[in-house]
Design a protein around this motif. Structure first.
Motif, PDB file in Angstrom:
ATOM      1  N   THR A 175      55.769 129.919  14.127  1.00  0.00           N
ATOM      2  CA  THR A 175      54.838 130.715  13.330  1.00  0.00           C
ATOM      3  C   THR A 175      53.520 131.037  14.034  1.00  0.00           C
ATOM      4  N   SER A 176      53.196 130.319  15.111  1.00  0.00           N
ATOM      5  CA  SER A 176      51.905 130.565  15.780  1.00  0.00           C
ATOM      6  C   SER A 176      51.978 131.813  16.647  1.00  0.00           C
ATOM      7  N   THR A 177      50.830 132.224  17.140  1.00  0.00           N
ATOM      8  CA  THR A 177      50.781 133.414  18.001  1.00  0.00           C
ATOM      9  C   THR A 177      49.640 133.263  19.001  1.00  0.00           C
ATOM     10  N   GLY A 178      49.461 134.268  19.856  1.00  0.00           N
ATOM     11  CA  GLY A 178      48.331 134.295  20.787  1.00  0.00           C
ATOM     12  C   GLY A 178      48.324 133.110  21.736  1.00  0.00           C
ATOM     13  N   ASN A 179      47.123 132.641  22.068  1.00  0.00           N
ATOM     14  CA  ASN A 179      46.967 131.574  23.055  1.00  0.00           C
ATOM     15  C   ASN A 179      47.578 130.255  22.598  1.00  0.00           C
ATOM     16  N   LYS A 180      47.518 129.997  21.274  1.00  0.00           N
ATOM     17  CA  LYS A 180      48.097 128.748  20.778  1.00  0.00           C
ATOM     18  C   LYS A 180      49.600 128.739  21.035  1.00  0.00           C
ATOM     19  N   TRP A 181      50.254 129.871  20.736  1.00  0.00           N
ATOM     20  CA  TRP A 181      51.694 129.936  20.961  1.00  0.00           C
ATOM     21  C   TRP A 181      52.017 129.798  22.451  1.00  0.00           C
ATOM     22  N   ARG A 182      51.268 130.512  23.303  1.00  0.00           N
ATOM     23  CA  ARG A 182      51.541 130.470  24.751  1.00  0.00           C
ATOM     24  C   ARG A 182      51.389 129.054  25.299  1.00  0.00           C
ATOM     25  N   SER A 183      50.317 128.372  24.886  1.00  0.00           N
ATOM     26  CA  SER A 183      50.070 127.009  25.352  1.00  0.00           C
ATOM     27  C   SER A 183      51.162 126.067  24.865  1.00  0.00           C
ATOM     28  N   ARG A 184      51.526 126.190  23.577  1.00  0.00           N
ATOM     29  CA  ARG A 184      52.543 125.310  22.987  1.00  0.00           C
ATOM     30  C   ARG A 184      53.908 125.556  23.621  1.00  0.00           C
ATOM     31  N   LEU A 232      59.280 112.716  23.036  1.00  0.00           N
ATOM     32  CA  LEU A 232      58.727 113.623  24.050  1.00  0.00           C
ATOM     33  C   LEU A 232      57.418 114.231  23.557  1.00  0.00           C
ATOM     34  N   LEU A 233      57.366 114.577  22.274  1.00  0.00           N
ATOM     35  CA  LEU A 233      56.146 115.172  21.718  1.00  0.00           C
ATOM     36  C   LEU A 233      54.985 114.185  21.723  1.00  0.00           C
ATOM     37  N   LEU A 234      55.290 112.914  21.520  1.00  0.00           N
ATOM     38  CA  LEU A 234      54.232 111.903  21.483  1.00  0.00           C
ATOM     39  C   LEU A 234      53.586 111.707  22.861  1.00  0.00           C
ATOM     40  N   ASN A 235      54.262 112.169  23.917  1.00  0.00           N
ATOM     41  CA  ASN A 235      53.749 111.974  25.278  1.00  0.00           C
ATOM     42  C   ASN A 235      53.375 113.262  26.002  1.00  0.00           C
ATOM     43  N   VAL A 236      53.763 114.423  25.449  1.00  0.00           N
ATOM     44  CA  VAL A 236      53.513 115.678  26.144  1.00  0.00           C
ATOM     45  C   VAL A 236      52.017 116.013  26.141  1.00  0.00           C
ATOM     46  N   ALA A 237      51.579 116.702  27.182  1.00  0.00           N
ATOM     47  CA  ALA A 237      50.156 117.085  27.278  1.00  0.00           C
ATOM     48  C   ALA A 237      50.064 118.473  27.895  1.00  0.00           C
ATOM     49  N   ASP A 238      48.936 119.165  27.620  1.00  0.00           N
ATOM     50  CA  ASP A 238      48.745 120.500  28.198  1.00  0.00           C
ATOM     51  C   ASP A 238      48.162 120.379  29.605  1.00  0.00           C
ATOM     52  N   ASP A 239      47.791 121.530  30.183  1.00  0.00           N
ATOM     53  CA  ASP A 239      47.297 121.554  31.571  1.00  0.00           C
ATOM     54  C   ASP A 239      46.017 120.742  31.749  1.00  0.00           C
ATOM     55  N   GLU A 240      45.263 120.562  30.640  1.00  0.00           N
ATOM     56  CA  GLU A 240      44.009 119.824  30.726  1.00  0.00           C
ATOM     57  C   GLU A 240      44.168 118.373  30.293  1.00  0.00           C
ATOM     58  N   GLY A 241      45.424 117.948  30.109  1.00  0.00           N
ATOM     59  CA  GLY A 241      45.680 116.546  29.774  1.00  0.00           C
ATOM     60  C   GLY A 241      45.546 116.214  28.300  1.00  0.00           C
ATOM     61  N   ARG A 242      45.351 117.221  27.444  1.00  0.00           N
ATOM     62  CA  ARG A 242      45.193 116.959  26.010  1.00  0.00           C
ATOM     63  C   ARG A 242      46.552 116.768  25.356  1.00  0.00           C
ATOM     64  N   LYS A 243      46.693 115.710  24.591  1.00  0.00           N
ATOM     65  CA  LYS A 243      47.946 115.445  23.883  1.00  0.00           C
ATOM     66  C   LYS A 243      47.940 116.137  22.522  1.00  0.00           C
ATOM     67  N   GLY A 261      63.297 138.301  25.139  1.00  0.00           N
ATOM     68  CA  GLY A 261      61.930 138.540  25.587  1.00  0.00           C
ATOM     69  C   GLY A 261      61.088 137.276  25.490  1.00  0.00           C
ATOM     70  N   PRO A 262      59.761 137.426  25.466  1.00  0.00           N
ATOM     71  CA  PRO A 262      58.863 136.263  25.490  1.00  0.00           C
ATOM     72  C   PRO A 262      59.111 135.268  24.362  1.00  0.00           C
ATOM     73  N   ARG A 263      59.516 135.771  23.170  1.00  0.00           N
ATOM     74  CA  ARG A 263      59.671 134.872  22.023  1.00  0.00           C
ATOM     75  C   ARG A 263      61.129 134.549  21.733  1.00  0.00           C
ATOM     76  N   ASN A 264      61.928 134.487  22.776  1.00  0.00           N
ATOM     77  CA  ASN A 264      63.324 134.095  22.541  1.00  0.00           C
ATOM     78  C   ASN A 264      63.380 132.636  22.082  1.00  0.00           C
ATOM     79  N   CYS A 265      64.526 132.235  21.540  1.00  0.00           N
ATOM     80  CA  CYS A 265      64.669 130.902  20.963  1.00  0.00           C
ATOM     81  C   CYS A 265      64.652 129.839  22.056  1.00  0.00           C
ATOM     82  N   ILE A 266      63.721 128.906  21.957  1.00  0.00           N
ATOM     83  CA  ILE A 266      63.580 127.856  22.963  1.00  0.00           C
ATOM     84  C   ILE A 266      64.750 126.873  22.910  1.00  0.00           C
TER      85      ILE A 266
END
Length: 525
Positions: A137-146, A302-313, A463-468
């Motif tokens: 359901t998210s979009t924009g930068n939040k979706w791209r980061s997630r 996996l979700l409990l340990n995953v982090a973004d490029d800046e190390g934020r969980k 495309g970009p929003r295909n099913c992960i």
């Protein structure tokens, strides 16, 4: 003096209450006027677009001619796509909102390849109370980061950990099927749905809920009920505003059901986080020695340990969003695909015979569980699944919110319109799939797929929003179908017109899938 002050106070309170009500009323009126002005602007902008022959009325659009029953509505929508197959697209009005139906390969490609048009339709707002702003359901930068954070969790080396769960639950399903072997036709739909629910709960959360043993659990009932309520609300514009929805008993039931689903997920996350912490402490106390017993990983771990490029969980709410999203997207969709596969295999014995031969080549007379390597060898089974998803895509249509004016198929479409992409119709384009209603898995042999338009077939979007999770889905479908078909020969005498197709969030048969099973091995108990 005191009585006078009380009297003044009461008057002030009454005046304040009346003012608040008046302001709320003015706000509602202003919102309605704004909606009306926007609707008129879109109507003028899109007047040249082809539309269905039925008349649209002010404010309600085509709602008076669209059939309210989900089964009838889906048939009506498909009839429109067949009637207007010669057009690149057509529009219809869902209340004040214009929907542009797209079922032409070249038109669909324009939307799905556009990196700017990634916003999900307004209709997905009704999923947010359940799923929050997760990957769906998210979009924009939040979706791209997630998306970037979560993509590695669906790598094949991680998916291999999930195969044991799939095999175990598939064996439970086969044992339940054995009581129907060599008997009368029975409806297999819910058996498979509960198997898929058990798999998704254990792979997503590491929680075995035993749905195949207890189909009346509170959580199981809540998941099915919330899906039903969301779809009905999507089709009822008068229930779109939250405060109006809460004036109806279903609005309060929606809140109660959400509480059940969220409490379950939150409790599992808390429990799992404690388990991981205890395991880490034990390992630390043991001087880094590892336990001989390997703990199964779940998506939640996996979700409990995953982090973004800046190390934020991810926060606890972020994790719940993604677990709930995985539950929603990965349960009904795979169950539907497996059911439709059994229906088609039971209806086309010559296809089932070819699949039988492949299963014998890979497994022989062994009853061992399939490995990942075995599943990779089942090429014809994969073609069967792909052809099933062509004829009966689990998600029969999905929508995007257009965030800017765009030209598609020679027409100018206004910003704020909803692009309704209909894979069920797209997959039946005779230009790409001759004799489209025929079940022919050979269409997906490499030599027959070569040169086919890449957007003629989009069961998992594209495309970009295909099913992960599409690799996960295909793997699960292969595991369950191979297990069933190594034990049973499937027969089905249902005609297409007897299925009662209903296109809600998932493409379902309202009359169920009725099959007969014959044991492949007569010596098997």
């Amino acid at each position: 003096m005191a009585l006078w002050l009380v009297h003044i106070g009461q008057k002030l309170l009454l005046w304040g209450a009346l003012s608040a009500v008046s302001l709320a009323g003015v706000n509602v009126i202003l919102n309605l006027l704004q909606m009306l002005a926007s609707s008129v602007q879109k109507w003028l902008h899109m007047k040249s677009l082809p539309t269905i022959e039925d008349r649209a009325y002010p404010l309600v659009g085509h709602l008076l001619v669209l059939k309210p029953d989900p089964r009838d509505f889906f048939q009506q929508l498909i009839e429109y796509t067949e009637r207007y197959r010669y057009l690149p697209l057509f529009k219809l009005w869902l209340g004040p909102v214009p929907l542009v139906a797209m079922y032409n390969t070249e038109v669909v490609e324009v939307i799905l390849t556009n990196s700017k048009q990634i916003d999900k339709s307004y209709m997905y707002k009704f999923l947010e109370p359940w799923l929050g702003l997760g990957l769906l359901t998210s979009t924009g930068n939040k979706w791209r980061s997630r998306r970037k954070m979560l993509t590695p969790t669906f790598h094949f080396t991680i998916l291999e950990d999930f195969l044991d769960v799939m095999n175990e639950q598939a064996n439970i399903l086969v044992n339940k099927f054995k009581k129907h072997a060599d008997g009368e036709a029975f409806n297999c739909f819910m058996y498979i749905a509960l198997c898929a629910l058990d798999i998704i709960c254990e792979t997503a959360m590491g929680k075995n809920i035993g749905a195949q043993s207890d189909d009346d659990s509170k959580y199981v009932r809540a998941v099915y009920r919330i899906s039903d309520m969301i779809h009905r609300r999507m089709k009822a514009p008068w229930l779109w505003l939250d405060f109006v929805y809460l004036m109806f008993s279903e609005g309060w039931e929606h809140k109660r059901t959400l509480r059940i689903v969220h409490n379950f997920t939150n409790n599992v996350i808390t429990e799992r986080a404690k388990e991981i912490k205890r395991a880490e402490e034990c390992q630390s106390n043991d001087g880094g020695a590892t336990s001989s017993k390997k703990k199964r990983r779940a998506f939640l771990d996996l979700l409990l340990n995953v982090a973004d490029d800046e190390g934020r969980k991810l926060s606890r709410d972020d994790i719940r969003e993604e677990v709930d999203t995985f539950m929603f997207e990965g349960h009904d969709t795979t169950a539907a695909a497996i059911n439709w596969s059994l229906y088609l295999l039971g209806s086309y014995p010559e296809v089932q015979k070819k699949l039988d031969n492949e299963l014998d080549e890979v497994f022989g007379q062994s009853d061992r569980p399939p490995t990942l390597e075995d599943l990779k060898k089942l090429k014809y089974l994969e073609c069967v699944i792909k052809e099933t998803l062509r004829l009966f895509p689990s998600v029969p249509f999905f929508a995007r919110h257009l965030n800017e004016d765009c030209d598609i198929g020679g027409y100018s479409i206004a910003k704020g319109s909803q692009a309704l992409i209909i894979p069920y119709a797209l997959h039946r384009d005779p230009r790409h799939f001759p004799n489209p209603e025929e079940f022919q898995p050979e269409r997906f042999f490499p030599e027959n797929s070569a040169g086919r338009h890449p957007y003629a077939y989009v069961p998992f979007s594209a495309g970009p929003r295909n099913c992960i999770g599409q690799k996960f889905a295909i793997m699960e479908e292969k595991a369950i179908l191979s297990c069933i078909l190594r034990h049973f020969w499937v027969e089905c005498n249902q005609k297409r017109e007897e299925l009662g197709l209903v296109g809600e969030l998932i493409l379902r048969p309202t009359n169920g899938i009725w099959i007969k099973l014959k044991r492949r091995n007569v010596d098997e108990p």
